[in-house]
Design a protein around this motif. Sequence first.
Motif, short mmCIF file in Angstrom:
data_model
loop_
_atom_site.label_atom_id
_atom_site.label_comp_id
_atom_site.label_asym_id
_atom_site.label_seq_id
_atom_site.Cartn_x
_atom_site.Cartn_y
_atom_site.Cartn_z
N GLY A 124 0.85 -1.19 0.00
CA GLY A 124 0.00 0.00 0.00
C GLY A 124 0.88 1.24 0.00
O GLY A 124 0.75 2.13 0.82
N THR A 125 1.78 1.28 -0.97
CA THR A 125 2.83 2.31 -0.94
C THR A 125 2.32 3.73 -1.24
O THR A 125 2.98 4.71 -0.88
CB THR A 125 3.97 1.91 -1.92
N ASP A 147 0.91 -1.59 -4.59
CA ASP A 147 -0.38 -0.95 -4.32
C ASP A 147 -1.41 -1.56 -5.27
O ASP A 147 -1.08 -1.96 -6.39
CB ASP A 147 -0.30 0.57 -4.54
N VAL A 148 -2.65 -1.60 -4.82
CA VAL A 148 -3.71 -2.12 -5.67
C VAL A 148 -4.20 -1.05 -6.64
O VAL A 148 -4.88 -1.35 -7.62
CB VAL A 148 -4.87 -2.68 -4.80
N ASP A 173 -3.00 -6.86 -5.26
CA ASP A 173 -3.94 -6.83 -4.14
C ASP A 173 -3.23 -7.48 -2.95
O ASP A 173 -3.00 -8.70 -2.96
CB ASP A 173 -5.21 -7.61 -4.53
N LEU A 174 -2.84 -6.70 -2.01
CA LEU A 174 -2.02 -7.14 -0.86
C LEU A 174 -0.85 -7.99 -1.36
O LEU A 174 -0.05 -7.50 -2.14
CB LEU A 174 -2.89 -7.83 0.18
N ASN A 188 1.32 0.60 5.77
CA ASN A 188 0.33 1.53 6.33
C ASN A 188 -0.94 1.32 5.50
O ASN A 188 -1.15 2.00 4.50
CB ASN A 188 0.82 2.98 6.22
N ALA A 212 -7.69 4.50 0.16
CA ALA A 212 -6.55 4.60 1.07
C ALA A 212 -7.00 4.69 2.53
O ALA A 212 -6.17 4.58 3.44
CB ALA A 212 -5.72 5.84 0.72
C1 LIG Z 1 -3.24 4.64 4.13
S1 LIG Z 1 -2.70 4.63 2.46
C2 LIG Z 1 -0.94 4.61 2.71
C3 LIG Z 1 -0.16 5.24 1.60
C4 LIG Z 1 1.35 5.38 1.92
N1 LIG Z 1 1.94 4.11 2.28
C5 LIG Z 1 1.54 6.36 3.05
O1 LIG Z 1 1.77 5.92 4.17
O2 LIG Z 1 1.46 7.57 2.82
C6 LIG Z 1 -3.11 2.99 2.02
C7 LIG Z 1 -2.70 2.55 0.61
O3 LIG Z 1 -3.07 1.19 0.46
C8 LIG Z 1 -3.58 0.97 -0.82
N2 LIG Z 1 -4.46 -0.19 -0.75
C9 LIG Z 1 -5.75 -0.28 -0.35
N3 LIG Z 1 -6.19 -1.54 -0.44
C10 LIG Z 1 -5.15 -2.29 -0.90
C11 LIG Z 1 -4.99 -3.67 -1.23
N4 LIG Z 1 -5.98 -4.52 -1.08
N5 LIG Z 1 -3.79 -4.08 -1.71
C12 LIG Z 1 -2.77 -3.19 -1.88
N6 LIG Z 1 -2.87 -1.88 -1.59
C13 LIG Z 1 -4.05 -1.43 -1.11
C14 LIG Z 1 -4.29 2.27 -1.16
O4 LIG Z 1 -4.42 2.42 -2.56
C15 LIG Z 1 -3.36 3.30 -0.51
O5 LIG Z 1 -2.40 3.76 -1.43
#
Ligand SMILES: C[S@@+](CC[C@H](N)C(=O)[O-])C[C@H]1O[C@@H](n2cnc3c(N)ncnc32)[C@H](O)[C@@H]1O
Length: 279
Positions: A124-125, A147-148, A173-174, A188, A212
Amino acid sequence: MSVLRGASVRDALDSAGVAIAASGSESPRLDAELLLAHALGVDRTALYADPRREVVGAQARSFQDLVRRRSAGREPVAYLLGRKGFRHIELEVDARVLVPRPETELLVELGLELAPGARVLDVGTGSGAVALALKQERPDLDVTGSDVSETALDVARANRNRLGLDVELVCADLLDGVGARWDAILSNPPYVAERDRARLPRDVRVHEPALALFAGRDGLNVIRRLVAAAEQTDAALLAIEVGEGQSAAASALVQEAGFGSVESRRDLAGIERVVVGRR
Ligand SMILES: C[S@@+](CC[C@H](N)C(=O)[O-])C[C@H]1O[C@@H](n2cnc3c(N)ncnc32)[C@H](O)[C@@H]1O
C-alpha cells in the motif's frame, strides 16, 4: 475571503489566517504561511525576513485562490502545494494518493533496523513514501513498493524516477502474486472504520482517496487479510500501522499468525501506532 491585493505579507497572512481558521483548520497560520510562500515562490522563512513586502499582481491572485480552496473547499495544503516532506525526501502528491503523515515515519525507522541487504516490501505504498524514504536512507536494502491502485502507483513511479531511487513498484492486491521471499513486510494500510467516516475532518473525507482510508465495519478488514497473507511468506518481520484503539486487536491477529514476539510502537502523540511482529 478577501486578501487585499497590494497588502503586505504580514497583512495578507493575518487575513488569510482568519479565513482559514474559520473553516476549521487546526493550523491556520502555518497553512497561510505555506500557501503564501508557494504563491510568492519563496521559502517560508523569507516571509519573516521581509514582512512588509507587498503581495501584488499574479502572485496576489494566486494566493487568494489558494486560500479560497483551503478555506471554502478544505483542500489539503499538501495537494495545493503539490508536495509533502517525508523524512529526508520530498514527495509529489495529489488527490490520487494519501498525504503521507509524520507518524508513518515509524515504519521507516523499523526498516532502518534491518540487516544489510534485506528484502523489504511496502504494501500500500501510495505516493511511495515508506519505500522511497527507506531506500534513500538505506540504499543497501532491496526495496519494493506495492499498491492495488494503478493511479497511486503512477504517483509513486513519478516520485521514484524524480528521486532516482532503485525501488521496484508493482500492482497487487495485498500479497497476491508478489511471491513469498521477503525478509520484512511494512504497511500503512487503510484502517478507518466505516462508522467513523462522518467523524473524519472534511479535508480527509472529501479529498483523500477512499481506497486509502476505509477498511470495513471495524477498520480491520485489510489488516486481517494482510496478516493472513504475511503468515504464508518468509517474512521474519511484519510491521503494520494501525488506527487509535486498534493496537490490541491487530496485535492479537499478528500473534495468532505465528509472529511470536509482538510489540507496539507509539507515535509522538503517545498513541500505539505500529504493531510489530517478529518470528
Ligand atoms: C493509508 S494509504 C498509505 C499510503 C502510503 N503508504 C503512506 O503511508 O502515505 C493505504 C494505501 O493502500 C492501498 N491499498 C488499499 N487496499 C489495498 C490492497 N488490497 N492491496 C494493496 N494496496 C491497497 C491504497 O491504494 C493506498 O495507497
